[in-house]
Structures are given as C-alpha cells and as structure tokens.
Design an enzyme around this catalytic site. Structure first.
Site, PDB file in Angstrom:
ATOM      1  N   ASP A   9       0.843  -1.200   0.000  1.00  0.00           N
ATOM      2  CA  ASP A   9       0.000   0.000   0.000  1.00  0.00           C
ATOM      3  C   ASP A   9       0.877   1.248   0.000  1.00  0.00           C
ATOM      4  OD1 ASP A   9      -2.068   1.795   0.272  1.00  0.00           O
ATOM      5  OD2 ASP A   9      -2.409   1.381   2.404  1.00  0.00           O
ATOM      6  N   ASP A 104      -3.555   2.506  -5.548  1.00  0.00           N
ATOM      7  CA  ASP A 104      -2.290   2.499  -4.788  1.00  0.00           C
ATOM      8  C   ASP A 104      -2.116   1.278  -3.885  1.00  0.00           C
ATOM      9  OD1 ASP A 104      -4.144   3.264  -2.843  1.00  0.00           O
ATOM     10  OD2 ASP A 104      -2.633   4.394  -1.742  1.00  0.00           O
ATOM     11  N   GLU A 105      -2.835   0.213  -4.187  1.00  0.00           N
ATOM     12  CA  GLU A 105      -2.727  -1.000  -3.359  1.00  0.00           C
ATOM     13  C   GLU A 105      -2.737  -2.236  -4.248  1.00  0.00           C
ATOM     14  OE1 GLU A 105      -5.663  -1.421   0.083  1.00  0.00           O
ATOM     15  OE2 GLU A 105      -6.404   0.276  -1.077  1.00  0.00           O
TER      16      GLU A 105
HETATM   17 MG   LIG Z   1      -2.407   4.097   0.345  1.00  0.00          MG
END
Ligand SMILES: [Mg+2]
Length: 394
Positions: A9, A104-105
């Site tokens: 993350d 974003d993960e």
């Molecule tokens: Mg994040």
C-alpha cells in the site's frame, strides 16, 4: 496448505507523487484536491498536512482554513495511473500473481513463490520497498499474512514505510485488541452501535457466537464472525483486476447552468476523459454511472449496466445522454460526473474475445488518437463539439 499473502500500500499516494516530482515540496504539508480547487474536496493529504487535521473527503475550503500555508495541488489522475502501472509491473517481477486492488494498493500471492525462498518474506518486503523507491521515489507499507484480510490489517498497523507480519496463530495477540472499525465491513455507524452494546474490539466480536452475529447483521453476520477470527478464503485473482473498482471524472461547472447543450457537451468531455484513462490502464467496464448535482446541492446518481464491456467514449456517452434525458428536469446544474465500473482487465477479456467483438477500424482510430494526445498533449485532437467548451473547463 497455508497461503502467504502480501499487501503493498503506497503511503499518502497522490501527495507523495507530487512531492517526489518537485523535491522542494518534500517535508511540506501538501493537499491534493479535485478541480476546480476552490470548489472541490481533498483527495489526499501528505502526512505533514494530516498533522493539521486535514483528511481525505473534506472540502478544500475547510482544509485551506485549517492550514493556510499548505500547498494545494490539483490532482492529476493520469500521472497517478501511469506510476501505478509502473509499480504493478515492478511487483510482477516477483510473482505473476499480482492483483491491483486500487490505484495504490496490490495483493501478491507468494505461496510457494521462489522469490521468498532465499531470505524470507521480511527480506523480500525490504527488497520490494527498495525497488519501488528507486524507480518512483515513493514509499509504501507492506503487510503479510495467511490471507488478504490479515495482510491488509497488518499493513495498516505500521504506516508510513512500515512492515508487519501476522500469522494465523497471532490473531488473538495482534488483531483482537484492535477497535471494531478496523475490521473490513464495519463502518462508523455499526461501530458506534456495537460500542453501545459494550463491543469495542475485534476480539469482543470474535467471541460472539456466529448465529448471534447472524441475528445482529443478517446475511453479513457469518462473514463478520469469520473476519473477526482472521478467516478469509478470497483468492488473489490477477484476472479480476480492479473488478470492484471504477474510473470516473467529475466537473464542477464554473457557474451553475440550465443550458442543455452545454451540459451534454460537458458530459461528452467527461466520457472522453474516462474512456481514455481506461484505455491507458487497459480496462473495459460494463456499468456506466451518471452523477448530477444541482445548484441546491441535491445529488442524484443513476446507473446502467451494458450487455458488453466498453472503453469507448461514444458508447459511454450514449448511456450517459439517455440517463440525462430521463433524469434531468431542467434545474440549474452545478456538477456532472461520469463513472464506469464493473471492470475486467484486457488480459481477462482477451481470453473471452469472441464475446466482445469490436471492429478493427474503430480500435485503430482510437489508438491513433490516444497516441497523438500522449505525444503532443490533449489539445492536438478534439471532438468538434469540445471546441465550444469554455476554456476554463479544458
Ligand atoms: Mg495508500
């Protein structure tokens, strides 16, 4: 066999991208917002800005009052997607089993993966962090566990730039002391209700018999019992790339308008931007959603699910225009949003290509336009109708 799942993350992603690009922004409070800045909401606040109490989702104007000296930046989704794809490709060097979960993960299934062998999973996490930092200048937090649920909880325990491993036998020690709202699926309202009943931690939930939870939460009760006990069988599925995610753009108009033609032009502009982003990321979607906010802040959303997947602006616009005609009653419009969800990855679609025929000519044209726009900027080719959109909106 026990699985080994990693969750990666990125830390304060959009703000961190801006800071990595402009070194003078490092260490400063950065607030990334939508467009136009003055009328939008906060998308991401850097850790420095979070110290002022600024959070994602709050109006930009409120954030400005909390930290007048912070640097406010208009978000640039195409830039974030491009870097996202770079990060996913780095992760794919370690295992092909990468499921991008959001911009974003990602989840990685490392079960039996040779990359873990030499020095163990903690060393691999360090290697991955170093690679991502070297290529993008960004930091991430990594969590590892026997399933996606525990890997994600692990990530959230140490942020930013953290690493945490939770084994199934450590659930009682590491997970049960956490507040109920840390559990996926327990929202603020439910958490408040549970706390009134004296259920404050995940451990409290885990000790309630499953049938009592079923009575409390209906169909979700069993799932909540499983989660609170660290049980999650959901697979890391690279084919299901972003299936639960969506791609959208919204536009707050420079002034409220009742001009139907102008509203349609803005909608087409948004459809084009959304379709282009999807093609960049290699996704096609099925569900098209229109969001319409009137001058008095009344917001409606309407969705349609198509029979086939699309990344084509005309097809998306056909649905949006139909929903606009059916739902807009002539009131002044403040904001228009276009969103496409129900994604499948191109790779996944290629396997089922027979189901989604497209004409070669159409694809070629779209690819050529994208290429020209990438090379020479967005203004090089425009639909004739865009030429009449006020310059402020372009
Ligand atoms: Mg994040």
């Amino acid at each position: 066999m026990e699985r080994l799942i990693m969750h990666v993350d990125m830390d304060a992603y959009f703000a961190a991208v801006e800071q990595a690009e402009v070194p003078s922004l490092k260490g400063k409070p950065i607030v990334v917002c939508g467009f136009p800045l003055a009328r939008s909401v906060v998308t991401t606040a850097s850790y420095e800005a979070r110290r002022f109490g600024i959070k994602s989702g709050m109006p930009a104007s409120a954030a400005r009052r909390m930290a007048p000296a912070a640097v406010f930046i208009e978000s640039n989704p195409q830039k974030y997607i491009a870097i996202s794809l770079k990060i996913v490709s780095i992760l794919c060097e370690f295992t092909p089993k990468v499921e991008p979960y959001s911009i974003d993960e990602s989840f990685l299934d490392l079960t039996g993966c040779p990359a873990v062998q030499p020095h163990g999973v903690a060393a691999l996490a360090t290697t991955i962090k170093k690679r991502i930092r070297a290529e993008t200048g960004l930091s991430c937090s990594i969590g590892v566990g026997p399933n996606k649920l525990l890997a994600k909880i692990a990530t959230e325990m140490y942020k930013p730039d953290g690493f945490m491993l939770i084994r199934l036998e450590e659930v009682a020690d590491k997970v049960w002391p956490l507040a109920v709202e840390k559990l996926h699926g327990i929202g603020e309202k439910t958490a408040a209700r549970l706390k009134q009943d004296g259920i404050g931690t995940i451990g409290d939930l885990a000790h309630i018999p499953p049938d009592v939870l079923k009575r409390m939460f209906g169909a979700n009760g069993y799932l909540i019992w499983q989660s609170s006990n660290g049980i999650d069988h959901s697979p890391v599925d690279p084919a299901m790339v972003l299936s639960s995610k969506s791609c959208g753009h919204e536009l707050t108009l420079p002034e409220d308008t009742t001009d139907q033609e102008r509203i349609m032009r803005c909608a087409l502009f948004l459809c084009d931007a959304v379709a282009r982003r999807m093609r960049h990321a290699g996704y096609r979607g099925r569900t098209v959603t229109l969001k319409l906010r009137s001058a008095d802040f009344k917001t409606i959303t309407r969705s349609r699910t198509r029979s086939g997947f699309t990344d084509n602006a005309e097809e998306i616009f056909a649905d949006i225009a139909a929903m606009l005609r059916a739902n807009w009653l002539g009131e002044p419009v403040r904001l228009i949003g276009v969103n496409v969800s129900g994604f499948s990855s191109v790779k996944h679609l290629e396997r089922q290509l027979g189901l989604f025929p497209r004409t070669m000519e159409q694809d070629k044209l779209v690819q050529t336009v994208d290429m020209l726009k990438d090379k020479y900027g967005d203004n090089v080719i425009q639909r004739a109708s865009f030429l009449q959109v006020p310059s402020k909106m372009e």
